[in-house]
Design an enzyme around this catalytic site. Structure first.
Site, short mmCIF file in Angstrom:
data_model
loop_
_atom_site.label_atom_id
_atom_site.label_comp_id
_atom_site.label_asym_id
_atom_site.label_seq_id
_atom_site.Cartn_x
_atom_site.Cartn_y
_atom_site.Cartn_z
N CYS A 223 0.84 -1.20 0.00
CA CYS A 223 0.00 0.00 0.00
C CYS A 223 0.88 1.25 0.00
O CYS A 223 1.72 1.44 0.88
CB CYS A 223 -0.91 -0.01 1.23
N CYS B 231 0.57 3.35 3.14
CA CYS B 231 1.30 2.78 4.28
C CYS B 231 2.79 3.11 4.15
O CYS B 231 3.46 3.38 5.15
CB CYS B 231 1.08 1.27 4.36
N ASP C 66 -1.70 16.32 -1.71
CA ASP C 66 -1.89 15.39 -2.81
C ASP C 66 -0.84 15.65 -3.88
O ASP C 66 -0.52 16.79 -4.20
CB ASP C 66 -3.31 15.56 -3.40
N HIS D 288 -4.50 0.71 8.42
CA HIS D 288 -4.82 0.39 7.03
C HIS D 288 -6.25 -0.14 6.93
O HIS D 288 -6.55 -1.24 7.40
CB HIS D 288 -3.85 -0.64 6.45
N ASN E 15 -13.62 8.77 -2.19
CA ASN E 15 -14.05 7.93 -3.29
C ASN E 15 -14.00 6.47 -2.85
O ASN E 15 -13.01 6.03 -2.27
CB ASN E 15 -13.14 8.14 -4.50
N GLY F 253 -13.93 6.40 -8.65
CA GLY F 253 -12.60 6.90 -8.97
C GLY F 253 -11.55 6.61 -7.92
O GLY F 253 -10.49 7.24 -7.92
N HIS G 257 -6.42 2.59 0.45
CA HIS G 257 -6.20 2.90 1.87
C HIS G 257 -7.11 4.11 2.08
O HIS G 257 -6.88 5.16 1.47
CB HIS G 257 -4.72 3.24 2.12
N HIS H 242 -9.11 7.34 2.49
CA HIS H 242 -8.60 8.71 2.60
C HIS H 242 -9.71 9.69 2.28
O HIS H 242 -10.64 9.38 1.51
CB HIS H 242 -7.41 8.94 1.66
N HIS I 212 -10.26 13.51 0.78
CA HIS I 212 -9.66 14.65 0.09
C HIS I 212 -10.24 15.92 0.71
O HIS I 212 -11.47 16.02 0.86
CB HIS I 212 -10.03 14.65 -1.39
P1 DGP Z 1 -8.38 8.44 -5.05
O1 DGP Z 1 -8.29 8.49 -6.55
O2 DGP Z 1 -9.66 9.03 -4.49
O3 DGP Z 1 -8.08 7.05 -4.55
O4 DGP Z 1 -7.21 9.38 -4.53
C1 DGP Z 1 -5.88 9.01 -4.45
C2 DGP Z 1 -5.06 10.25 -4.43
O5 DGP Z 1 -3.76 9.91 -3.98
C3 DGP Z 1 -4.88 10.92 -5.81
O6 DGP Z 1 -5.49 12.21 -5.77
C4 DGP Z 1 -3.38 11.03 -5.98
C5 DGP Z 1 -2.82 10.76 -4.62
N1 DGP Z 1 -1.55 10.04 -4.59
C6 DGP Z 1 -1.29 8.84 -5.16
N2 DGP Z 1 -0.02 8.49 -4.92
C7 DGP Z 1 0.53 9.49 -4.18
C8 DGP Z 1 1.82 9.68 -3.60
O7 DGP Z 1 2.75 8.89 -3.74
N3 DGP Z 1 2.00 10.83 -2.90
C9 DGP Z 1 1.00 11.74 -2.73
N4 DGP Z 1 1.29 12.84 -2.02
N5 DGP Z 1 -0.24 11.58 -3.24
C10 DGP Z 1 -0.46 10.47 -3.96
#
Ligand code: DGP
Length: 117
Positions: free
Chosen positions: A3, A6, A29, A45, A90, A96, A101, A103, A105
């Site tokens: 993950c 994680c 993000d 997790h 999401n 989407g 894990h 989260h 936004h």
């Molecule tokens: P979702 O698509 O709702 O699962 O959002 C996942 C978000 O995680 C997406 O907006 C991009 C972000 N993301 C993915 N990988 C990384 C990373 O390695 N670092 C950071 N800071 N954000 C990440």
């Protein structure tokens, strides 16, 4: 598969920290969709909202309260003259979700459309 969030929690992948405590971590993000785009995640997790159990209720409450604290710190509170903000989680492929894990936004600082795309 490992993950990615994680790994971020373990500092194996760098992130721009916004907030941290025993239960949750917040960071910028990597692919912002607005001038403010912060991810708030639990240290535990949990794959997504669909995998929440009753014992996770305090974590999710804490997580949402953290979102409010961050928004307040950034001057986003509409009650204090800020423009407001949106909290999104999401769940699953049609919504989407790309990282499994859970989260939330925190998105702000531009006019957001409704319904979302
Ligand atoms: P979702 O698509 O709702 O699962 O959002 C996942 C978000 O995680 C997406 O907006 C991009 C972000 N993301 C993915 N990988 C990384 C990373 O390695 N670092 C950071 N800071 N954000 C990440």
């Amino acid at each position: 598969m490992e993950c990615i969030f994680c790994k971020i929690l373990r500092k194996e992948i760098p992130s721009k920290e916004v907030y941290s405590d025993d239960l949750v971590y917040a960071f910028e993000d990597i692919n912002p969709v607005a001038p403010v785009h912060i991810l708030i995640i639990p240290r535990k997790h949990i794959e997504g909202l669909d995998k929440l159990s009753q014992e996770d209720i305090p974590i999710i409450g804490h997580l949402l309260y953290t979102a409010k604290l961050i928004a307040n710190r950034l001057g986003l509170d509409p009650s204090s003259g800020g423009g407001g903000y949106r909290i999104v989680s999401n769940c699953g492929k049609d919504a989407g979700q790309s990282v499994y894990h859970i989260h939330f936004h925190l998105i702000a600082k531009r006019q957001l459309g409704w319904p979302p795309g």
